[in-house]
Scaffold this motif. Structure first.
Motif, PDB file in Angstrom:
ATOM      1  N   ALA A 139       0.821  -1.213   0.000  1.00 23.91           N
ATOM      2  CA  ALA A 139       0.000   0.000   0.000  1.00 23.91           C
ATOM      3  C   ALA A 139       0.856   1.264   0.000  1.00 23.91           C
ATOM      4  N   LYS A 140       1.939   1.251   0.768  1.00 25.16           N
ATOM      5  CA  LYS A 140       2.781   2.446   0.869  1.00 25.16           C
ATOM      6  C   LYS A 140       3.625   2.679  -0.389  1.00 25.16           C
ATOM      7  N   THR A 141       3.994   1.597  -1.059  1.00 21.34           N
ATOM      8  CA  THR A 141       4.818   1.734  -2.269  1.00 21.34           C
ATOM      9  C   THR A 141       3.977   1.787  -3.535  1.00 21.34           C
ATOM     10  N   GLY A 142       2.711   1.346  -3.436  1.00 19.25           N
ATOM     11  CA  GLY A 142       1.850   1.319  -4.609  1.00 19.25           C
ATOM     12  C   GLY A 142       2.270   0.288  -5.635  1.00 19.25           C
ATOM     13  N   ARG A 143       2.988  -0.734  -5.192  1.00 19.39           N
ATOM     14  CA  ARG A 143       3.527  -1.727  -6.128  1.00 19.39           C
ATOM     15  C   ARG A 143       2.898  -3.094  -5.885  1.00 19.39           C
ATOM     16  N   PRO A 144       2.659  -3.846  -6.963  1.00 14.20           N
ATOM     17  CA  PRO A 144       2.092  -5.189  -6.796  1.00 14.20           C
ATOM     18  C   PRO A 144       3.088  -6.143  -6.151  1.00 14.20           C
ATOM     19  N   LEU A 145       2.557  -7.191  -5.538  1.00  9.83           N
ATOM     20  CA  LEU A 145       3.413  -8.149  -4.837  1.00  9.83           C
ATOM     21  C   LEU A 145       4.380  -8.841  -5.790  1.00  9.83           C
ATOM     22  N   SER A 146       3.913  -9.166  -6.987  1.00 10.79           N
ATOM     23  CA  SER A 146       4.784  -9.847  -7.962  1.00 10.79           C
ATOM     24  C   SER A 146       5.991  -8.968  -8.309  1.00 10.79           C
ATOM     25  N   ASP A 147       5.791  -7.658  -8.344  1.00  5.90           N
ATOM     26  CA  ASP A 147       6.872  -6.721  -8.643  1.00  5.90           C
ATOM     27  C   ASP A 147       7.883  -6.686  -7.499  1.00  5.90           C
ATOM     28  N   LEU A 148       7.385  -6.744  -6.272  1.00  3.03           N
ATOM     29  CA  LEU A 148       8.284  -6.741  -5.114  1.00  3.03           C
ATOM     30  C   LEU A 148       9.114  -8.022  -5.061  1.00  3.03           C
ATOM     31  N   VAL A 149       8.503  -9.136  -5.479  1.00  9.19           N
ATOM     32  CA  VAL A 149       9.265 -10.402  -5.539  1.00  9.19           C
ATOM     33  C   VAL A 149      10.375 -10.294  -6.582  1.00  9.19           C
ATOM     34  N   LEU A 150      10.067  -9.692  -7.735  1.00  7.22           N
ATOM     35  CA  LEU A 150      11.088  -9.529  -8.777  1.00  7.22           C
ATOM     36  C   LEU A 150      12.230  -8.647  -8.283  1.00  7.22           C
ATOM     37  N   GLU A 151      11.917  -7.667  -7.451  1.00 11.31           N
ATOM     38  CA  GLU A 151      12.957  -6.816  -6.870  1.00 11.31           C
ATOM     39  C   GLU A 151      13.900  -7.633  -5.983  1.00 11.31           C
ATOM     40  N   ILE A 152      13.339  -8.599  -5.264  1.00 11.97           N
ATOM     41  CA  ILE A 152      14.162  -9.522  -4.474  1.00 11.97           C
ATOM     42  C   ILE A 152      15.057 -10.351  -5.392  1.00 11.97           C
ATOM     43  N   TYR A 153      14.470 -10.842  -6.491  1.00 16.11           N
ATOM     44  CA  TYR A 153      15.248 -11.645  -7.446  1.00 16.11           C
ATOM     45  C   TYR A 153      16.414 -10.848  -8.030  1.00 16.11           C
ATOM     46  N   ASP A 154      16.217  -9.543  -8.241  1.00 11.64           N
ATOM     47  CA  ASP A 154      17.299  -8.704  -8.750  1.00 11.64           C
ATOM     48  C   ASP A 154      18.490  -8.690  -7.792  1.00 11.64           C
ATOM     49  N   LEU A 155      18.202  -8.866  -6.509  1.00 11.55           N
ATOM     50  CA  LEU A 155      19.255  -8.823  -5.497  1.00 11.55           C
ATOM     51  C   LEU A 155      19.928 -10.176  -5.268  1.00 11.55           C
ATOM     52  N   VAL A 156      19.131 -11.264  -5.298  1.00  9.24           N
ATOM     53  CA  VAL A 156      19.677 -12.576  -4.910  1.00  9.24           C
ATOM     54  C   VAL A 156      19.526 -13.651  -5.972  1.00  9.24           C
ATOM     55  N   GLY A 157      18.785 -13.378  -7.042  1.00  9.00           N
ATOM     56  CA  GLY A 157      18.531 -14.391  -8.066  1.00  9.00           C
ATOM     57  C   GLY A 157      17.211 -15.099  -7.834  1.00  9.00           C
ATOM     58  N   ALA A 158      16.600 -15.558  -8.922  1.00 11.85           N
ATOM     59  CA  ALA A 158      15.333 -16.292  -8.837  1.00 11.85           C
ATOM     60  C   ALA A 158      15.566 -17.662  -8.206  1.00 11.85           C
ATOM     61  N   PHE A 159      14.539 -18.192  -7.551  1.00 14.93           N
ATOM     62  CA  PHE A 159      14.674 -19.496  -6.903  1.00 14.93           C
ATOM     63  C   PHE A 159      13.297 -20.097  -6.653  1.00 14.93           C
ATOM     64  N   ALA A 160      13.312 -21.379  -6.367  1.00 15.10           N
ATOM     65  CA  ALA A 160      12.103 -22.082  -5.937  1.00 15.10           C
ATOM     66  C   ALA A 160      12.518 -23.178  -4.969  1.00 15.10           C
ATOM     67  N   VAL A 161      11.709 -23.379  -3.928  1.00 13.12           N
ATOM     68  CA  VAL A 161      11.922 -24.477  -2.977  1.00 13.12           C
ATOM     69  C   VAL A 161      10.667 -25.342  -2.990  1.00 13.12           C
ATOM     70  N   GLU A 162      10.848 -26.635  -3.218  1.00 13.09           N
ATOM     71  CA  GLU A 162       9.726 -27.569  -3.248  1.00 13.09           C
ATOM     72  C   GLU A 162      10.004 -28.727  -2.294  1.00 13.09           C
ATOM     73  N   ARG A 163       8.966 -29.525  -2.012  1.00 11.60           N
ATOM     74  CA  ARG A 163       9.114 -30.595  -1.013  1.00 11.60           C
ATOM     75  C   ARG A 163       8.293 -31.821  -1.391  1.00 11.60           C
ATOM     76  N   TYR A 164       8.865 -32.973  -1.153  1.00 14.89           N
ATOM     77  CA  TYR A 164       8.147 -34.244  -1.219  1.00 14.89           C
ATOM     78  C   TYR A 164       8.089 -34.841   0.187  1.00 14.89           C
ATOM     79  N   ASP A 165       6.987 -35.498   0.513  1.00 13.73           N
ATOM     80  CA  ASP A 165       6.913 -36.337   1.704  1.00 13.73           C
ATOM     81  C   ASP A 165       6.890 -37.791   1.226  1.00 13.73           C
ATOM     82  N   LEU A 166       7.977 -38.495   1.482  1.00 15.15           N
ATOM     83  CA  LEU A 166       8.092 -39.880   1.036  1.00 15.15           C
ATOM     84  C   LEU A 166       7.592 -40.812   2.131  1.00 15.15           C
ATOM     85  N   HIS A 167       6.524 -41.538   1.836  1.00 22.35           N
ATOM     86  CA  HIS A 167       5.963 -42.483   2.804  1.00 22.35           C
ATOM     87  C   HIS A 167       6.690 -43.816   2.651  1.00 22.35           C
ATOM     88  N   VAL A 168       7.441 -44.165   3.668  1.00 23.05           N
ATOM     89  CA  VAL A 168       8.299 -45.347   3.645  1.00 23.05           C
ATOM     90  C   VAL A 168       8.053 -46.176   4.899  1.00 23.05           C
TER      91      VAL A 168
END
Length: 470
Positions: free
Chosen positions: A361-390
């Motif tokens: 609200a204070k910056t007037g910027r969409p959330l997706s844009d703020l995420v891209l700003e983070i990517y500009d600083l540290v690079g794009a990434f994704a973390v995913e997870r599996y639960d293996l039932h063994v």
């Protein structure tokens, strides 16, 4: 009588099976003994989330505590969130807070959480003291709440009013309300619904009815449980700027951007660091658990902040917030439990959500844009997870192999280094890793992977699964 065992975040059991009035009495009695042994004038705040039987179990807890001379501040609200109990514990200078909740567990469960005087999770040492003193049998003659009110051992208090006032004093709600962006909130039928209606009455609400069975679904704010909410945001075609979700007791967060894309806790942690440091000019320690993205360290390096990695569990974050002599900035875990400076050493989904909405609200910027700003600083990434039932045998063998250094690569991914703080994290390069961690209670292996994009993370997971179960 059953042996009652507390887990990492309280005692949880199936209602009317092990979670009964008699067993709640036993736990409450032990809590009273612990309070009297450790506090001169012991007092406790007591409430419940919207689960089935919550008021009955909360009243049972309150009357048992009062019967043992513990002053009780009983929430007069039909239900409250865990953060509301924590806030009230600090506000009333109580020795502890107790909430009847099973958090994000399925609706057939209930639970018993203990909060410390500082408004965060009780220490493992204190929980152990309570657990060890739970009697096998108990024969108590309890009076009514009205009787305990008359003799000064019970006071009914409005925790909703307290929480709403605290939020209004700490956020620029007017900007959030009038910035021209529409917001959406999904309570998952949980404890955040009433306060959000009071704070932001004109936004879009979903699953904000009192439904003690949560419509048959576990109130856990993960993407696969949120398809209806996700579709609601997508069909708004950008009209909804962001969607906030909280779990059954409203201490965990889920978040969506304006396109209907789920924004996980790894990204939320980075956004919080970015907002508090870069925009608000705050400094302090950053605490993240072992399963969090490595990008947290990269962003801290960019900003000259210190990041401490802990074992998995918010209690480790809380311990550092409470006991470190250094100022605190942001802390959290990948499961949605996050805390920031200027509040309690506690998870609070609504508090974190409002922080990010204020950022937008204070910056007037969409959330997706703020995420891209983070990517500009540290690079794009994704973390995913599996639960293996063994099988338990498979689980033990795989962990033994990890410990022995048996694995040199997973598919084409060659291991360059290994960390074993809490499970086993195998690094491939500076942007990708996989982590294997056994569940402490189930025959399940939790496998996490980070890569520059979602497809890459799933490729690592698939290669790791094939090697582990080969």
């Amino acid at each position: 009588m059953i042996k009652i065992k507390f887990g990492t975040d309280g005692w949880r059991a199936v209602i009317a099976d092990d979670f009964t009035v008699e067993n709640v009495k036993r736990v409450a009695y032990s809590t009273a003994i612990w309070l009297k042994e450790n506090f001169e004038n012991p007092a406790a705040v007591v409430g419940c989330d919207p689960r089935f039987g919550g008021p009955l179990f909360a009243d049972t807890t309150a009357t048992v505590l009062a019967s043992q001379g513990v002053k009780v501040y009983r929430a007069e609200n039909t239900f409250v969130s865990t953060p509301m109990i924590s806030l009230a514990t600090v506000h009333y200078k109580a020795s502890a807070g107790i909430i009847i909740t099973a958090s994000h567990n399925p609706p057939e469960y209930s639970g018993y959480k203990i909060k410390a005087s500082y408004g965060g999770p009780a220490t493992p040492e204190d929980i152990e003291k309570v657990e060890k003193q739970i009697p096998d049998k108990l024969d108590l003659q309890l009076k009514s709440i009205a009787d305990y009110q008359k003799n000064g051992l019970m006071e009914l208090v409005d925790l909703e009013d307290l929480y709403v006032a605290h939020v209004e004093n700490n956020f620029d709600l007017e900007t959030i309300r009038t910035c021209g962006q529409d917001w959406a909130y999904d309570a998952m039928y949980g404890a955040g619904q009433n306060v959000m209606r009071r704070l932001l009455p004109d936004i879009t609400f979903l699953h904000c009815d009192h439904n003690p069975g949560f419509d048959g679904q576990a109130p856990e704010p993960i993407q696969r449980n949120l398809q209806e909410f996700e579709d609601l945001i997508k069909i708004s075609e950008g009209e909804i700027a962001s969607g906030l979700v909280t779990d059954g007791d409203a201490d965990r967060i889920g978040l969506y951007d304006e396109t209907g894309k789920f924004v996980d806790s790894h990204h939320i942690l980075l956004l919080l660091i970015h907002y508090l440091y870069k925009v608000k000019g705050q400094k302090g320690e950053v605490y993240s658990t072992f399963s969090c993205t490595s990008k947290i360290q990269k962003l801290c390096d960019v900003y000259g902040l210190h990041n401490t990695v802990t074992k998995i569990g918010f209690k480790y974050i809380c311990d550092l917030i409470v006991n470190s002599d250094k100022p605190f900035l942001v802390g959290g875990e990948e499961s949605g439990g996050l805390a920031i400076a200027g509040y309690l050493p506690e998870r609070d989904g609504i508090w974190i959500g409002l922080t990010l909405w204020e950022f937008m609200a204070k910056t007037g910027r969409p959330l997706s844009d703020l995420v891209l700003e983070i990517y500009d600083l540290v690079g794009a990434f994704a973390v995913e997870r599996y639960d293996l039932h063994v099988t338990d045998e498979q689980k033990q063998q795989i962990i033994a192999n990890c410990k022995a250094g048996h694995y040199k690569q997973f598919g084409d991914y060659k291991i360059t280094s290994t960390d074993d703080m809490d499970g086993y994290k195998f690094h491939f390069d500076e942007n990708s890793w996989v982590m294997v961690r056994p569940s402490g209670t189930e025959p399940v292996l939790r496998v996490y992977a980070e890569a520059p994009d979602t497809g890459g993370a799933f490729k690592i997971l698939d290669a790791t699964k094939a090697t582990l179960l080969g």
